[in-house]
Design a protein around this motif. Structure first.
Motif, PDB file in Angstrom:
ATOM      1  N   GLY A 156       0.719  -1.197  -0.064  1.00  0.00           N
ATOM      2  CA  GLY A 156       0.043   0.003   0.057  1.00  0.00           C
ATOM      3  C   GLY A 156       0.910   1.416  -0.040  1.00  0.00           C
ATOM      4  O   GLY A 156       0.503   2.186   0.657  1.00  0.00           O
ATOM      5  N   SER A 157       2.059   1.524  -0.657  1.00  0.00           N
ATOM      6  CA  SER A 157       3.027   2.602  -0.818  1.00  0.00           C
ATOM      7  C   SER A 157       2.424   3.681  -1.645  1.00  0.00           C
ATOM      8  O   SER A 157       2.775   3.960  -2.667  1.00  0.00           O
ATOM      9  N   GLY A 158       1.195   4.171  -1.331  1.00  0.00           N
ATOM     10  CA  GLY A 158       0.869   5.380  -2.145  1.00  0.00           C
ATOM     11  C   GLY A 158      -0.130   4.771  -3.220  1.00  0.00           C
ATOM     12  O   GLY A 158      -0.405   5.726  -4.012  1.00  0.00           O
ATOM     13  N   GLN A 159      -0.387   3.516  -3.557  1.00  0.00           N
ATOM     14  CA  GLN A 159      -0.939   3.060  -4.856  1.00  0.00           C
ATOM     15  C   GLN A 159      -2.453   2.758  -4.570  1.00  0.00           C
ATOM     16  O   GLN A 159      -2.689   2.324  -3.345  1.00  0.00           O
ATOM     17  N   GLY A 160      -3.114   2.669  -5.776  1.00  0.00           N
ATOM     18  CA  GLY A 160      -4.543   2.350  -5.616  1.00  0.00           C
ATOM     19  C   GLY A 160      -4.918   0.777  -5.681  1.00  0.00           C
ATOM     20  O   GLY A 160      -3.761   0.003  -5.272  1.00  0.00           O
ATOM     21  N   GLN A 161      -5.984   0.351  -5.776  1.00  0.00           N
ATOM     22  CA  GLN A 161      -6.279  -1.062  -5.541  1.00  0.00           C
ATOM     23  C   GLN A 161      -5.820  -1.781  -6.972  1.00  0.00           C
ATOM     24  O   GLN A 161      -5.665  -2.943  -6.997  1.00  0.00           O
TER      25      GLN A 161
END
Length: 245
Positions: A156-161
């Motif tokens: 979850g390093s700043g990225q979406g699903q």
């Protein structure tokens, strides 16, 4: 000596007069002492203004100093956390850039290996060339999977699903893959719609990444791989199905 009846009342009057004379000084002294005591004691009205004129500002000053110290401490802690967060973001960006560069190098090498496969008109020669090319392809995919597995990317390093992976084939066809980073489900864009890519076994919920690259020597014109960044499991796209590598 005979006492006459008249002398008895006279004697009683004299005795009562002496008793009154003895008690009058005592009563006078008793009346003088309260007045002296009243003059020697200060009145409550005189002492109360002095006590009221001595406020205690030291308590308020101490409270203000403590409040200012607590605010300064909280501000210092917040500044330290912001600095640490900036350092972590810079480190993540650097790791992502290194991973992209390594992936690009491996994909270029994979494409070069697929282009340099020997051609033979004989059936046996084609089979041996295909076997050698498959081994080289497997080795390149293995290296790519190893690098992706060793990359320390936080979940979850700043990225979406969802994520996208895309490339162009030699014939100019656009290959577009959409995938769910948490479940690993993948769809391919075909005929104006998303077609779900089948699985040997449904993958577990984790963190997934997909890489795709052009491969002119491949029959599909491209190669694609998927990796579980937490467990290290990897798959390669065999037609319209993920096959575990």
């Amino acid at each position: 000596m005979r006492i006459t009846p008249i002398a008895i009342p006279v004697l009683a009057l004299l005795l009562s007069g002496c008793n009154a004379a003895q008690t009058q000084p005592q009563s006078g002294e008793g009346n003088a002492n309260p007045a002296a005591d009243a003059q020697s004691r200060p009145s409550s009205s005189e002492s109360s203004p002095e006590s009221s004129q001595n406020p205690a500002p030291s308590g308020r000053n101490n409270a203000n100093a403590e409040m200012a110290g607590a605010i300064q401490t909280g501000f210092d802690q917040l500044s330290g956390r912001l600095t640490l967060l900036q350092e972590q973001v810079l480190q993540i960006r650097s790791s992502n850039q290194q991973l992209r560069e390594q992936n690009q190098m491996l994909l270029n090498r994979l494409e070069l290996l697929t282009r340099t496969q020997p051609e033979d008109s004989a059936a046996e020669g084609e089979m041996s060339a295909d076997a050698g090319g498959t081994e080289q392809l497997d080795a390149a995919i293995g290296q790519l999977m190893q690098i992706l597995n060793q990359a320390e990317l936080p979940s979850g390093s700043g990225q979406g699903q969802f994520g996208l992976a895309t490339t162009y084939t030699q014939g100019g066809d656009w290959v577009l893959l959409r995938y769910d980073r948490s479940t690993g489900e993948t769809w391919m864009a075909e005929f104006g719609d998303w077609q779900l890519i089948s699985e040997e076994l449904p993958p577990e919920n984790s963190l997934y990444d997909i890489q795709i690259s052009r491969a002119d020597r491949n029959t599909a014109g491209y190669v694609a791989v998927r990796i579980d960044l937490n467990s290290g499991r990897s798959w390669w796209l065999n037609g319209k199905r993920w096959q575990e590598y």
